[in-house]
Design a protein around this motif. Sequence first.
Motif, PDB file in Angstrom:
ATOM      1  N   UNK A 170      36.625  47.207  47.937  1.00  0.00           N
ATOM      2  CA  UNK A 170      37.747  47.848  47.250  1.00  0.00           C
ATOM      3  C   UNK A 170      38.009  47.159  45.904  1.00  0.00           C
ATOM      4  N   UNK A 171      38.512  47.929  44.954  1.00  0.00           N
ATOM      5  CA  UNK A 171      38.705  47.383  43.603  1.00  0.00           C
ATOM      6  C   UNK A 171      39.552  46.119  43.594  1.00  0.00           C
ATOM      7  N   UNK A 172      40.623  46.096  44.396  1.00  0.00           N
ATOM      8  CA  UNK A 172      41.495  44.926  44.366  1.00  0.00           C
ATOM      9  C   UNK A 172      40.810  43.699  44.962  1.00  0.00           C
ATOM     10  N   UNK A 173      39.940  43.917  45.960  1.00  0.00           N
ATOM     11  CA  UNK A 173      39.202  42.794  46.558  1.00  0.00           C
ATOM     12  C   UNK A 173      38.141  42.291  45.573  1.00  0.00           C
ATOM     13  N   UNK A 174      37.467  43.218  44.904  1.00  0.00           N
ATOM     14  CA  UNK A 174      36.466  42.826  43.905  1.00  0.00           C
ATOM     15  C   UNK A 174      37.111  42.022  42.778  1.00  0.00           C
ATOM     16  N   UNK A 175      38.300  42.428  42.351  1.00  0.00           N
ATOM     17  CA  UNK A 175      39.008  41.698  41.294  1.00  0.00           C
ATOM     18  C   UNK A 175      39.406  40.304  41.777  1.00  0.00           C
ATOM     19  N   UNK A 199      37.869  38.559  44.070  1.00  0.00           N
ATOM     20  CA  UNK A 199      36.647  37.765  44.164  1.00  0.00           C
ATOM     21  C   UNK A 199      36.215  37.268  42.783  1.00  0.00           C
ATOM     22  N   UNK A 200      36.347  38.107  41.766  1.00  0.00           N
ATOM     23  CA  UNK A 200      35.995  37.702  40.407  1.00  0.00           C
ATOM     24  C   UNK A 200      36.873  36.556  39.931  1.00  0.00           C
ATOM     25  N   UNK A 201      38.170  36.625  40.217  1.00  0.00           N
ATOM     26  CA  UNK A 201      39.075  35.539  39.833  1.00  0.00           C
ATOM     27  C   UNK A 201      38.733  34.260  40.587  1.00  0.00           C
ATOM     28  N   UNK A 202      38.323  34.397  41.845  1.00  0.00           N
ATOM     29  CA  UNK A 202      37.929  33.231  42.628  1.00  0.00           C
ATOM     30  C   UNK A 202      36.706  32.561  42.008  1.00  0.00           C
ATOM     31  N   UNK A 203      35.725  33.373  41.622  1.00  0.00           N
ATOM     32  CA  UNK A 203      34.519  32.820  40.996  1.00  0.00           C
ATOM     33  C   UNK A 203      34.845  32.116  39.686  1.00  0.00           C
ATOM     34  N   UNK A 204      35.709  32.718  38.872  1.00  0.00           N
ATOM     35  CA  UNK A 204      36.098  32.090  37.604  1.00  0.00           C
ATOM     36  C   UNK A 204      36.851  30.790  37.847  1.00  0.00           C
ATOM     37  N   UNK A 205      37.725  30.772  38.854  1.00  0.00           N
ATOM     38  CA  UNK A 205      38.482  29.553  39.161  1.00  0.00           C
ATOM     39  C   UNK A 205      37.550  28.435  39.591  1.00  0.00           C
ATOM     40  N   UNK A 206      36.542  28.754  40.408  1.00  0.00           N
ATOM     41  CA  UNK A 206      35.579  27.744  40.842  1.00  0.00           C
ATOM     42  C   UNK A 206      34.747  27.250  39.661  1.00  0.00           C
ATOM     43  N   UNK A 207      34.309  28.166  38.820  1.00  0.00           N
ATOM     44  CA  UNK A 207      33.522  27.820  37.630  1.00  0.00           C
ATOM     45  C   UNK A 207      34.292  26.827  36.751  1.00  0.00           C
ATOM     46  N   UNK A 208      35.557  27.123  36.522  1.00  0.00           N
ATOM     47  CA  UNK A 208      36.375  26.248  35.666  1.00  0.00           C
ATOM     48  C   UNK A 208      36.657  24.910  36.356  1.00  0.00           C
ATOM     49  N   UNK A 209      37.000  24.957  37.642  1.00  0.00           N
ATOM     50  CA  UNK A 209      37.351  23.726  38.360  1.00  0.00           C
ATOM     51  C   UNK A 209      36.189  22.744  38.380  1.00  0.00           C
TER      52      UNK A 209
END
Length: 213
Positions: free
Chosen positions: A134-139, A141-151
């Motif tokens: 679902x679009x909200x889950x995909x969004x 997940x994308x924020x999770x990936x960006x947060x991990x990348x930055x952290x």
Amino acid sequence: MIVERAGVPTPRSITLPRDAFRELGADAVFEAIADELPVPLVVKPARGGSAQGVTIVEDRADLPRAMVDAYTYGDVALVEQCIRGTEIAIGVIDTGDGPVALPAVEIEPLSGVYSFEARYNAGETRFYVPARLPDEVAARAAETALAAHRALGMRHLSRVDLIVDGSGTPFFLEANVLPGLTETSLLPQALEAAGHDLGWVYEALAEDARREP
């Protein structure tokens, strides 16, 4: 631990250096695991790639063998809660304007496990780009990936692997600082799904890295 402190959902886990078995004794180590984590478990080397040394443990009797397999590839093993759900990989690129998450690649191994064989034998895994979420889950997940990348202080490109559980929560599994870049690798599939020309992206990444002090 780093991404967990950044607020990213991660499976419960125990990190075990090989020396722990010599210092504490195998019985004490396995008892501590049993007290902390229920089966099913995932046992894997703390570093590495291509699912080498990774075992899903359904029965505690199989845990010792799984630990041996993990230590074949490194001196530190990670024993973690097994999250069931949809396995996805999200590439993150930064060509000079800040990190951007690419469309999620959904991974569906026909055997049920994304093993070494499922990764490299043609026809053993289906990929869906973008992932069937679902679009909200995909969004999310994308924020999770960006947060991990930055952290984790990563730059230029990375691939963050996640499991989305039945409630739609993306759990961080690992981050790859040098993801595969062949035509059948996950990151290039995501780049093409996003409409990027692979040659341009790779050149832009190299130029951005060259400009940095």
